[in-house]
Design a protein around this motif. Structure first.
Motif, PDB file in Angstrom:
ATOM      1  N   PHE A   7       0.818  -1.214   0.000  1.00 49.52           N
ATOM      2  CA  PHE A   7       0.000   0.000   0.000  1.00 49.52           C
ATOM      3  C   PHE A   7       0.853   1.265   0.000  1.00 49.52           C
ATOM      4  O   PHE A   7       0.403   2.308  -0.490  1.00 49.52           O
ATOM      5  CB  PHE A   7      -0.962  -0.021   1.183  1.00 49.52           C
ATOM      6  N   ALA A   8       2.057   1.173   0.515  1.00 46.59           N
ATOM      7  CA  ALA A   8       2.977   2.321   0.420  1.00 46.59           C
ATOM      8  C   ALA A   8       3.336   2.580  -1.039  1.00 46.59           C
ATOM      9  O   ALA A   8       3.420   3.738  -1.478  1.00 46.59           O
ATOM     10  CB  ALA A   8       4.232   2.056   1.249  1.00 46.59           C
ATOM     11  N   GLN A   9       3.529   1.501  -1.801  1.00 43.80           N
ATOM     12  CA  GLN A   9       3.826   1.654  -3.233  1.00 43.80           C
ATOM     13  C   GLN A   9       2.613   2.179  -3.995  1.00 43.80           C
ATOM     14  O   GLN A   9       2.748   2.995  -4.903  1.00 43.80           O
ATOM     15  CB  GLN A   9       4.296   0.319  -3.806  1.00 43.80           C
ATOM     16  N   VAL A  10       1.421   1.693  -3.628  1.00 46.40           N
ATOM     17  CA  VAL A  10       0.202   2.210  -4.264  1.00 46.40           C
ATOM     18  C   VAL A  10       0.109   3.715  -4.045  1.00 46.40           C
ATOM     19  O   VAL A  10      -0.184   4.478  -4.978  1.00 46.40           O
ATOM     20  CB  VAL A  10      -1.054   1.518  -3.688  1.00 46.40           C
ATOM     21  N   LYS A  11       0.363   4.154  -2.826  1.00 43.06           N
ATOM     22  CA  LYS A  11       0.283   5.581  -2.503  1.00 43.06           C
ATOM     23  C   LYS A  11       1.257   6.402  -3.324  1.00 43.06           C
ATOM     24  O   LYS A  11       0.952   7.527  -3.728  1.00 43.06           O
ATOM     25  CB  LYS A  11       0.539   5.784  -1.010  1.00 43.06           C
ATOM     26  N   ASN A  12       2.433   5.852  -3.603  1.00 47.40           N
ATOM     27  CA  ASN A  12       3.432   6.576  -4.398  1.00 47.40           C
ATOM     28  C   ASN A  12       2.946   6.852  -5.813  1.00 47.40           C
ATOM     29  O   ASN A  12       3.393   7.824  -6.448  1.00 47.40           O
ATOM     30  CB  ASN A  12       4.739   5.784  -4.451  1.00 47.40           C
ATOM     31  N   TYR A  13       2.043   6.009  -6.314  1.00 45.79           N
ATOM     32  CA  TYR A  13       1.508   6.194  -7.672  1.00 45.79           C
ATOM     33  C   TYR A  13       0.270   7.103  -7.700  1.00 45.79           C
ATOM     34  O   TYR A  13      -0.274   7.356  -8.771  1.00 45.79           O
ATOM     35  CB  TYR A  13       1.133   4.842  -8.286  1.00 45.79           C
ATOM     36  N   LEU A  14      -0.140   7.581  -6.519  1.00 44.68           N
ATOM     37  CA  LEU A  14      -1.363   8.388  -6.442  1.00 44.68           C
ATOM     38  C   LEU A  14      -1.063   9.865  -6.193  1.00 44.68           C
ATOM     39  O   LEU A  14      -1.846  10.562  -5.540  1.00 44.68           O
ATOM     40  CB  LEU A  14      -2.277   7.856  -5.328  1.00 44.68           C
ATOM     41  N   GLN A  15       0.061  10.344  -6.723  1.00 44.06           N
ATOM     42  CA  GLN A  15       0.452  11.721  -6.466  1.00 44.06           C
ATOM     43  C   GLN A  15      -0.502  12.744  -7.090  1.00 44.06           C
ATOM     44  O   GLN A  15      -0.492  13.916  -6.699  1.00 44.06           O
ATOM     45  CB  GLN A  15       1.874  11.965  -6.987  1.00 44.06           C
ATOM     46  N   VAL A  25      -8.478   6.568   0.190  1.00 42.87           N
ATOM     47  CA  VAL A  25      -8.545   5.405  -0.686  1.00 42.87           C
ATOM     48  C   VAL A  25      -7.634   4.282  -0.176  1.00 42.87           C
ATOM     49  O   VAL A  25      -7.980   3.098  -0.270  1.00 42.87           O
ATOM     50  CB  VAL A  25      -8.187   5.801  -2.142  1.00 42.87           C
ATOM     51  N   ILE A  26      -6.478   4.633   0.405  1.00 48.50           N
ATOM     52  CA  ILE A  26      -5.592   3.607   0.968  1.00 48.50           C
ATOM     53  C   ILE A  26      -6.257   2.920   2.149  1.00 48.50           C
ATOM     54  O   ILE A  26      -6.191   1.690   2.299  1.00 48.50           O
ATOM     55  CB  ILE A  26      -4.242   4.232   1.388  1.00 48.50           C
ATOM     56  N   GLN A  27      -6.924   3.703   2.995  1.00 45.52           N
ATOM     57  CA  GLN A  27      -7.624   3.125   4.136  1.00 45.52           C
ATOM     58  C   GLN A  27      -8.705   2.150   3.685  1.00 45.52           C
ATOM     59  O   GLN A  27      -8.894   1.088   4.277  1.00 45.52           O
ATOM     60  CB  GLN A  27      -8.242   4.232   4.994  1.00 45.52           C
ATOM     61  N   PHE A  28      -9.428   2.540   2.612  1.00 45.83           N
ATOM     62  CA  PHE A  28     -10.481   1.665   2.092  1.00 45.83           C
ATOM     63  C   PHE A  28      -9.907   0.313   1.695  1.00 45.83           C
ATOM     64  O   PHE A  28     -10.448  -0.753   2.054  1.00 45.83           O
ATOM     65  CB  PHE A  28     -11.155   2.324   0.883  1.00 45.83           C
ATOM     66  N   TYR A  29      -8.788   0.304   0.951  1.00 45.33           N
ATOM     67  CA  TYR A  29      -8.227  -0.956   0.476  1.00 45.33           C
ATOM     68  C   TYR A  29      -7.548  -1.741   1.590  1.00 45.33           C
ATOM     69  O   TYR A  29      -7.530  -2.983   1.560  1.00 45.33           O
ATOM     70  CB  TYR A  29      -7.258  -0.695  -0.679  1.00 45.33           C
TER      71      TYR A  29
END
Length: 209
Positions: A7-15, A25-29
C-alpha cells in the motif's frame, strides 16, 4: 510482499490526488484486505500490482470528475469550453496510461488510439471543406467585381453566386461544429466505457478517492 509495503507503493503512484484523498482510498483498500484476509500473493492476485491498482483508482477518479462536468453549450464561456476540453484530454491520457499498465488491455488502448486518430481526421476534413467553400465564395465575389465593368450580367451572376455561398456559411459552420462535437462526444463515451471496464475489473472493488 507485505501489505504495508504494497500500500505504500500504491500511494506513491497516487500523487495526482490530494493527501486526504490518498489517505481515504488507501484506508479503504487496507480495510478491504483485512476483511477478505488478503496478503502476499493473494493480495496481488486480487488487486493486481501496486501500479495496476493505482491506475484503476486514478481512472475511476477521472471518470467521476468527468461525469460531474457538464458538456458546455454554445452559450457557455470560452474559458468553460477550454476547461472542458482539457478535462476530456486528461481523461483520455489517464485511461490510456492505465490500460498500458496491463498487457491484457493493450488491444483496447490501441482501439482508443485508432478512434482518436479517426476523430481528429474527421475534424480536419470538416474544417478543410468548410474553409474551401468559404474561400470559393469570396473568390466568386472578387471575380464578379472584377468582370462587372466589362460584363455586368456575368459580374452580377458570379458575384451573386459568391454571396449565396458565403451566406450559406452561417448554416454550414454551425453544422460542421455540431458534427465535430458529436464525433468527439462519441469518442469520449467509448473512452469512458473502456475506462469503467478497466477500473472495475476485479470484482467491482475499485474505490475512487
Amino acid at each position: 510482499m507485505e501489505n504495508s509495503i504494497y500500500f505504500a507503493q500504491v500511494k506513491n503512484y497516487l500523487q495526482q490526488l490530494t493527501p486526504s484523498e490518498q489517505a481515504d482510498v488507501i484506508q479503504f483498500y487496507q480495510e478491504y484486505a483485512v476483511d477478505a484476509q488478503l496478503s502476499g500473493t493473494r493480495l496481488m492476485s486480487e488487486l493486481g500490482t501496486p501500479k495496476q491498482l493505482a491506475q484503476r483508482i486514478l481512472v475511476d477518479y477521472s471518470l467521476r470528475v468527468a461525469d460531474e462536468e457538464d458538456i458546455p453549450t454554445d452559450d457557455d464561456s470560452r474559458q468553460g469550453h477550454q476547461n472542458w476540453i482539457k478535462q476530456e484530454l486528461k481523461l483520455i491520457s489517464t485511461v490510456l496510461e492505465g490500460l498500458l499498465s496491463s498487457i491484457v488491455w493493450l488491444p483496447a488502448m490501441l482501439l482508443i488510439l485508432i478512434c482518436l486518430f479517426a476523430a481528429i481526421i474527421t475534424a480536419v476534413i470538416v474544417i478543410v471543406v468548410l474553409i474551401y467553400y468559404l474561400l470559393t465564395g469570396v473568390f466568386q465575389i472578387i471575380g464578379g467585381l472584377a468582370v462587372l465593368p466589362n460584363n455586368w450580367a456575368t459580374g452580377l451572376y458570379q458575384g451573386g453566386i459568391g454571396l449565396i455561398i458565403v451566406g450559406l456559411q452561417l448554416v454550414i459552420w454551425p453544422l460542421g461544429a455540431a458534427i465535430i462535437r458529436s464525433v468527439f462526444q462519441m469518442l469520449m463515451q467509448f473512452v469512458k466505457y473502456i475506462g469503467r471496464r478497466f477500473s472495475h475489473k476485479n470484482n467491482g472493488v475499485t474505490r475512487h478517492a
